[in-house]
Scaffold this motif. Sequence first.
Motif, PDB file in Angstrom:
ATOM      1  N   LYS A  23       0.796  -1.237   0.000  1.00 37.00           N
ATOM      2  CA  LYS A  23       0.000   0.000   0.000  1.00 37.00           C
ATOM      3  C   LYS A  23       0.832   1.293   0.000  1.00 37.00           C
ATOM      4  N   LYS A  73      -7.743   6.097   6.689  1.00 37.30           N
ATOM      5  CA  LYS A  73      -8.481   5.888   5.445  1.00 37.30           C
ATOM      6  C   LYS A  73      -9.027   4.458   5.356  1.00 37.30           C
ATOM      7  N   ASN A 123     -11.727   1.601   4.148  1.00 41.05           N
ATOM      8  CA  ASN A 123     -12.830   1.459   3.198  1.00 41.05           C
ATOM      9  C   ASN A 123     -14.070   1.062   4.007  1.00 41.05           C
ATOM     10  N   SER A 161     -13.295   5.513   2.128  1.00 43.28           N
ATOM     11  CA  SER A 161     -13.447   5.279   0.682  1.00 43.28           C
ATOM     12  C   SER A 161     -14.529   4.213   0.508  1.00 43.28           C
ATOM     13  N   GLY A 170     -15.771   2.728  -2.516  1.00 40.92           N
ATOM     14  CA  GLY A 170     -15.873   2.062  -3.810  1.00 40.92           C
ATOM     15  C   GLY A 170     -16.744   2.862  -4.776  1.00 40.92           C
ATOM     16  N   GLY A 223     -17.975   6.461  -4.050  1.00 33.72           N
ATOM     17  CA  GLY A 223     -17.055   7.589  -3.880  1.00 33.72           C
ATOM     18  C   GLY A 223     -16.383   7.580  -2.524  1.00 33.72           C
ATOM     19  N   VAL A 279     -17.990   6.642 -13.348  1.00 35.10           N
ATOM     20  CA  VAL A 279     -17.012   5.769 -14.013  1.00 35.10           C
ATOM     21  C   VAL A 279     -17.781   4.890 -14.986  1.00 35.10           C
ATOM     22  N   VAL A 326     -15.505  -0.027 -14.762  1.00 39.64           N
ATOM     23  CA  VAL A 326     -14.451  -0.324 -13.789  1.00 39.64           C
ATOM     24  C   VAL A 326     -13.605  -1.480 -14.321  1.00 39.64           C
ATOM     25  N   ALA A 351     -10.298  -2.519  -9.340  1.00 40.70           N
ATOM     26  CA  ALA A 351     -10.312  -1.640  -8.160  1.00 40.70           C
ATOM     27  C   ALA A 351      -9.086  -1.872  -7.268  1.00 40.70           C
ATOM     28  N   GLY A 358      -5.842  -1.306  -5.602  1.00 36.35           N
ATOM     29  CA  GLY A 358      -4.987  -0.124  -5.481  1.00 36.35           C
ATOM     30  C   GLY A 358      -5.745   1.199  -5.565  1.00 36.35           C
ATOM     31  N   GLY A 393      -7.809   2.434  -3.454  1.00 38.44           N
ATOM     32  CA  GLY A 393      -7.747   3.103  -2.158  1.00 38.44           C
ATOM     33  C   GLY A 393      -6.406   3.808  -1.957  1.00 38.44           C
ATOM     34  N   VAL A 411      -9.362   3.042 -10.944  1.00 39.36           N
ATOM     35  CA  VAL A 411     -10.273   1.919 -11.252  1.00 39.36           C
ATOM     36  C   VAL A 411     -10.453   1.716 -12.753  1.00 39.36           C
ATOM     37  N   ARG A 445     -14.753  -8.674   1.675  1.00 41.23           N
ATOM     38  CA  ARG A 445     -15.230  -8.518   0.306  1.00 41.23           C
ATOM     39  C   ARG A 445     -14.057  -8.560  -0.665  1.00 41.23           C
TER      40      ARG A 445
HETATM   41  N1  LIG Z   1     -16.640   0.627  -8.579  1.00 38.61           N
HETATM   42  C1  LIG Z   1     -16.199   1.895  -8.521  1.00 38.61           C
HETATM   43  N2  LIG Z   1     -16.794   2.866  -9.242  1.00 38.61           N
HETATM   44  C2  LIG Z   1     -16.361   4.147  -9.172  1.00 38.61           C
HETATM   45  N3  LIG Z   1     -15.331   4.545  -8.396  1.00 38.61           N
HETATM   46  C3  LIG Z   1     -14.711   3.625  -7.661  1.00 38.61           C
HETATM   47  C4  LIG Z   1     -15.102   2.252  -7.679  1.00 38.61           C
HETATM   48  N4  LIG Z   1     -14.297   1.558  -6.848  1.00 38.61           N
HETATM   49  C5  LIG Z   1     -13.433   2.466  -6.321  1.00 38.61           C
HETATM   50  N5  LIG Z   1     -13.686   3.705  -6.805  1.00 38.61           N
HETATM   51  C6  LIG Z   1     -12.956   4.952  -6.471  1.00 38.61           C
HETATM   52  O1  LIG Z   1     -11.732   4.624  -5.836  1.00 38.61           O
HETATM   53  C7  LIG Z   1     -11.724   5.066  -4.454  1.00 38.61           C
HETATM   54  C8  LIG Z   1     -11.084   4.006  -3.577  1.00 38.61           C
HETATM   55  O2  LIG Z   1     -11.750   2.763  -3.759  1.00 38.61           O
HETATM   56  P1  LIG Z   1     -12.094   1.720  -2.610  1.00 38.61           P
HETATM   57  O3  LIG Z   1     -13.036   2.315  -1.648  1.00 38.61           O
HETATM   58  O4  LIG Z   1     -12.525   0.469  -3.331  1.00 38.61           O
HETATM   59  O5  LIG Z   1     -10.673   1.551  -1.912  1.00 38.61           O
HETATM   60  P2  LIG Z   1     -10.012   0.313  -1.157  1.00 38.61           P
HETATM   61  O6  LIG Z   1     -11.048  -0.722  -0.831  1.00 38.61           O
HETATM   62  O7  LIG Z   1      -9.214   0.880  -0.055  1.00 38.61           O
HETATM   63  O8  LIG Z   1      -9.047  -0.245  -2.299  1.00 38.61           O
HETATM   64  P3  LIG Z   1      -7.644  -1.041  -2.213  1.00 38.61           P
HETATM   65  O9  LIG Z   1      -7.532  -1.650  -0.843  1.00 38.61           O
HETATM   66  O10 LIG Z   1      -7.700  -2.078  -3.297  1.00 38.61           O
HETATM   67  O11 LIG Z   1      -6.590  -0.032  -2.489  1.00 38.61           O
HETATM   68  C9  LIG Z   1     -13.199   5.332  -4.112  1.00 38.61           C
HETATM   69  O12 LIG Z   1     -13.288   6.309  -3.092  1.00 38.61           O
HETATM   70  C10 LIG Z   1     -13.750   5.778  -5.463  1.00 38.61           C
HETATM   71  O13 LIG Z   1     -13.461   7.141  -5.686  1.00 38.61           O
END
Ligand SMILES: Nc1ncnc2c1ncn2[C@@H]1O[C@H](COP(=O)(O)OP(=O)(O)OP(=O)(O)O)[C@@H](O)[C@H]1O
Length: 322
Positions: A38, A182, A184, A220, A222, A225, A241, A244, A247, A249, A251, A280, A317
């Motif tokens: 990360k 941060k 998710n 965050s 997904g 937003g 978007v 997709v 996804a 990375g 975050g 994404v 998930r």
């Molecule tokens: N399916 C999606 N559609 C639109 N935007 C997305 C989607 N998935 C992720 N994003 C964008 O990417 C940002 C980070 O995604 P997410 O919340 O999935 O992070 P995460 O679970 O920490 O990811 P990772 O651990 O893989 O880095 C979200 O806040 C959003 O802006």
Amino acid sequence: MILTLTLNPSVDRTVFVDALPRGAVIRSRRGWSEPSGKGVNVALALHRHGLPATAVLPVGGSVGAQLSEMLGRAGLPVRQVAVRGEIRSNISLVEPDGTVTKVNEPGPELHADETEALVRVVLDNLADVAWLACCGSLPDGVPVGLYARLARAARDRGVRVAVDTSGEPLRASLAGRPDLVKPNAQELAHLVGRPLRTLGEVVDAAREVRTLGADAVLASLGADGALLVDAEAALHAEAHVARVVSAVGAGDAALAGFLHGGGRGAPALRTAVAWGTAAVQHEGTLFPAADPDQSVLLRADFDPARPLRDADAVPGRANRSP
Ligand SMILES: Nc1ncnc2c1ncn2[C@@H]1O[C@H](COP(=O)(O)OP(=O)(O)OP(=O)(O)O)[C@@H](O)[C@H]1O
Ligand SMILES: O=P(O)(O)OC[C@@]1(O)O[C@H](CO)[C@@H](O)[C@@H]1O
């Protein structure tokens, strides 16, 4: 300058498959490897956008040598600590509909002298650092409260601290009163011990996390937003978007964008979502420069009853397209 710490880095291997039948020999169509973990992802994203960033990480074994060589090729400034174990490879299996099944190895155990060497490298490199980002899982051998310890030490030196991890290390980090966490949606749900189904429930959970020690929470979400909850406000931001691609990375891209956007308030949240959106739409873990014209809808008057598309946010998930 931004310093990132990745105690459990990896070489991420992305493999495309037509299907994922259990127990079969699967012929993949293509695949590639990227330097990762990360904090490495955060540093690489900042570096690619022209912001000075340095990654602190352990390296060991042949995968560690490969990781080191990849980071050298990327031109990323790094502070590496040699460790006895072998750095891990994490695998993403991508199906044609965009579903990603991710297998993360535990990574090598870090011995006390190795952990202390990494802590020393962080503390010795805090001059001119605006943010220290402590990112990812803690490998075996690392005390669960390490991020809290680093947060206290960094704050004493006037450096702000962001933490992006999950489970007990996230909970324990709050004792160090980090400036930002941060999670998710799943990580936040796990932290407060209840499912999160609406934007309003995420805000309530984030406020609870603030009372536990974090100054600000960037949740965050997904496809929904991201929400920023700090002392001033609760703000929601999202972007459209069309498709997709992966996804994985996203975050890390969002956290990097947040720091690039100044690390607080609406401008940072907007950049976080713009960078997450760029990530994404790109295969694999890393992503090229975000679109500077990406439109982001940012509002304080969002509907708290709006259901999350990823309803029943619970731990475990997989990364998948909607
Ligand atoms: N399916 C999606 N559609 C639109 N935007 C997305 C989607 N998935 C992720 N994003 C964008 O990417 C940002 C980070 O995604 P997410 O919340 O999935 O992070 P995460 O679970 O920490 O990811 P990772 O651990 O893989 O880095 C979200 O806040 C959003 O802006
Ligand atoms: O096992 P951790 O440390 O929690 O997460 C590691 C990891 O899944 O996080 C990145 C995506 O955010 C990937 O590049 C990497 O493989």
